[in-house]
Write a protein that holds these residues in place. Structure first.
Motif, PDB file in Angstrom:
ATOM      1  N   ILE A  68       0.817  -1.210   0.000  1.00 48.63           N
ATOM      2  CA  ILE A  68       0.000   0.000   0.000  1.00 48.63           C
ATOM      3  C   ILE A  68       0.859   1.272   0.000  1.00 48.63           C
ATOM      4  CG2 ILE A  68      -2.143  -0.975   0.895  1.00 48.63           C
ATOM      5  CD1 ILE A  68       0.347   0.715   3.203  1.00 48.63           C
ATOM      6  N   GLY A  69       2.118   1.143  -0.416  1.00 49.82           N
ATOM      7  CA  GLY A  69       2.931   2.328  -0.626  1.00 49.82           C
ATOM      8  C   GLY A  69       2.410   3.116  -1.815  1.00 49.82           C
ATOM      9  N   ASP A  70       2.561   4.436  -1.781  1.00 49.97           N
ATOM     10  CA  ASP A  70       2.056   5.281  -2.872  1.00 49.97           C
ATOM     11  C   ASP A  70       2.637   4.900  -4.225  1.00 49.97           C
ATOM     12  OD1 ASP A  70       0.291   6.977  -1.491  1.00 49.97           O
ATOM     13  OD2 ASP A  70       1.930   8.224  -0.772  1.00 49.97           O
ATOM     14  N   ASP A  71       3.932   4.591  -4.260  1.00 47.31           N
ATOM     15  CA  ASP A  71       4.556   4.258  -5.532  1.00 47.31           C
ATOM     16  C   ASP A  71       3.987   2.969  -6.108  1.00 47.31           C
ATOM     17  OD1 ASP A  71       5.694   2.915  -3.381  1.00 47.31           O
ATOM     18  OD2 ASP A  71       7.718   2.874  -4.240  1.00 47.31           O
ATOM     19  N   THR A  72       3.795   1.965  -5.256  1.00 50.96           N
ATOM     20  CA  THR A  72       3.246   0.694  -5.717  1.00 50.96           C
ATOM     21  C   THR A  72       1.816   0.861  -6.221  1.00 50.96           C
ATOM     22  OG1 THR A  72       4.639  -0.536  -4.172  1.00 50.96           O
ATOM     23  CG2 THR A  72       2.694  -1.673  -5.027  1.00 50.96           C
ATOM     24  N   LEU A  73       1.011   1.606  -5.481  1.00 52.14           N
ATOM     25  CA  LEU A  73      -0.385   1.806  -5.882  1.00 52.14           C
ATOM     26  C   LEU A  73      -0.497   2.635  -7.148  1.00 52.14           C
ATOM     27  CD1 LEU A  73      -2.014   2.404  -2.388  1.00 52.14           C
ATOM     28  CD2 LEU A  73      -2.426   0.464  -3.901  1.00 52.14           C
ATOM     29  N   GLN A  74       0.335   3.674  -7.255  1.00 53.69           N
ATOM     30  CA  GLN A  74       0.293   4.502  -8.459  1.00 53.69           C
ATOM     31  C   GLN A  74       0.729   3.715  -9.690  1.00 53.69           C
ATOM     32  OE1 GLN A  74       2.584   8.077  -7.839  1.00 53.69           O
ATOM     33  NE2 GLN A  74       0.986   9.037  -6.587  1.00 53.69           N
ATOM     34  N   LYS A  75       1.759   2.926  -9.538  1.00 48.12           N
ATOM     35  CA  LYS A  75       2.225   2.125 -10.677  1.00 48.12           C
ATOM     36  C   LYS A  75       1.170   1.121 -11.097  1.00 48.12           C
ATOM     37  CE  LYS A  75       6.229  -0.473 -12.336  1.00 48.12           C
ATOM     38  NZ  LYS A  75       7.588  -0.983 -11.988  1.00 48.12           N
ATOM     39  N   ARG A  76       0.474   0.543 -10.122  1.00 46.83           N
ATOM     40  CA  ARG A  76      -0.564  -0.430 -10.420  1.00 46.83           C
ATOM     41  C   ARG A  76      -1.773   0.229 -11.087  1.00 46.83           C
ATOM     42  NH1 ARG A  76      -1.823  -2.594  -5.292  1.00 46.83           N
ATOM     43  NH2 ARG A  76      -0.207  -4.160  -5.570  1.00 46.83           N
ATOM     44  N   SER A  77      -2.140   1.418 -10.651  1.00 47.52           N
ATOM     45  CA  SER A  77      -3.373   2.039 -11.123  1.00 47.52           C
ATOM     46  C   SER A  77      -3.191   2.903 -12.363  1.00 47.52           C
ATOM     47  CB  SER A  77      -3.996   2.883 -10.006  1.00 47.52           C
ATOM     48  OG  SER A  77      -3.133   3.955  -9.655  1.00 47.52           O
ATOM     49  N   GLN A  78      -2.026   3.585 -12.469  1.00 48.26           N
ATOM     50  CA  GLN A  78      -1.859   4.512 -13.585  1.00 48.26           C
ATOM     51  C   GLN A  78      -0.588   4.292 -14.390  1.00 48.26           C
ATOM     52  OE1 GLN A  78      -2.210   7.996 -11.090  1.00 48.26           O
ATOM     53  NE2 GLN A  78       0.009   8.340 -11.034  1.00 48.26           N
TER      54      GLN A  78
END
Length: 292
Positions: free
Chosen positions: A242-252
């Motif tokens: 749930i790190g921002d980088d992991t979530l951003q890479k997954r979503s966008q």
């Protein structure tokens, strides 16, 4: 995690059989757009700051109008294993933080944890399942739709009971910040700064809550000896997923560091690990750290 048979908290309220919250999200009259709402929901979905509070801050409208439930809800049924697990974890946080506060000559005010399904009224507005677990400072309560644990496993790739315990401990960490006056100072600083400054303050607040979760893990293990092989790795994996980088890479498909509000995966793991290694709240001062 050997949690069965452990003492449970009596501060769990079960609203799953009750109607949803009243009033809806406080979005009228302040020009809050759909994009802002999405940002707020995502902030809550990765279990951080209450998204309703985020809406209030971003709109410039201060705290949302208080909303209350129609009456007290019962405790969860004794044969509900998942609710029992939550009650056991909450009790362990109560024991840990009561002792920490006592050692500092202060009294720990135990928060209620509300189980709900779909939507529920809170002192911060209407809470919804899509927000994920969140803490409302207005009523000092943690809110969880237990279906989020399925999301944690199936969509975020973070299975395991200790991963779930980490989620609860993180939200209780926000309650500790509220009692210590940290949250109020951070919100004031966020309102007075730029968007980038507000994001940076949010990151430090979230990482401190991760560190507080680590403090709980350390001290609860000393008291209960309930962790089994692989449990710590479950919590580390949850923090990473749930790190921002992991979530951003997954979503966008791309990472935008200046938009981080919770910290990178490496940062979240690092601060949780720090709290778990030392068990000292003094080691969780993210606001004075030169490097996160």
């Amino acid at each position: 995690m050997k949690w069965e048979g452990q003492e449970q908290s009596d501060n769990v309220e079960d609203r799953r059989g009750m109607g949803g919250g009243r009033g809806g999200l406080p979005i009228g009259g302040r020009g809050i757009g759909v994009g802002t709402i999405v940002i707020a929901l995502v902030a809550g979905w990765i279990f951080g700051i209450n998204p309703l509070t985020v809406l209030g801050v971003l709109s410039g409208g201060g705290a949302p109008t208080a909303q209350v439930s129609s009456g007290p809800a019962p405790a969860p049924p004794a044969d509900d294993a998942q609710a029992s697990f939550v009650s056991v974890v909450l009790r362990s946080t109560e024991d840990v933080w009561t002792e920490v506060f006592r050692s500092g000559q202060a009294q720990y005010v135990r928060p209620k944890l509300v189980l709900f399904r779909g939507a529920t009224a809170t002192a911060c507005g209407t809470g919804q399942s899509a927000m994920g677990p969140f803490y409302c400072p207005g009523d000092q309560q943690v809110y969880i739709d237990l279906q989020f644990f399925d999301t944690l496993h199936q969509r975020l790739g973070a299975p395991g009971d200790f991963a779930q315990a980490y989620v609860i401990a993180h939200e209780v960490g926000h309650h500790v910040q509220q009692l210590l006056g940290i949250s109020e100072k951070v919100e004031a600083a966020r309102r007075g700064g730029s968007e980038a400054q507000a994001n940076a303050m949010s990151v430090r607040l979230e990482l401190q809550a991760d560190c507080f979760a680590g403090v709980w893990a350390n001290r609860s293990q000393q008291a209960r000896q309930w962790l089994e092989q692989g449990d710590v790795e479950e919590a580390m994996n949850a923090a990473s997923q749930i790190g921002d980088d992991t979530l951003q890479k997954r979503s966008q498909g791309q990472i935008v560091p200046e938009s981080f509000t919770h910290g990178s995966s490496a940062q979240r793991v690092s601060w949780f690990k720090r709290g778990m290694q030392t068990g000292r709240i003094a080691d969780c001062n993210t606001f004075e750290a030169s490097r996160l």
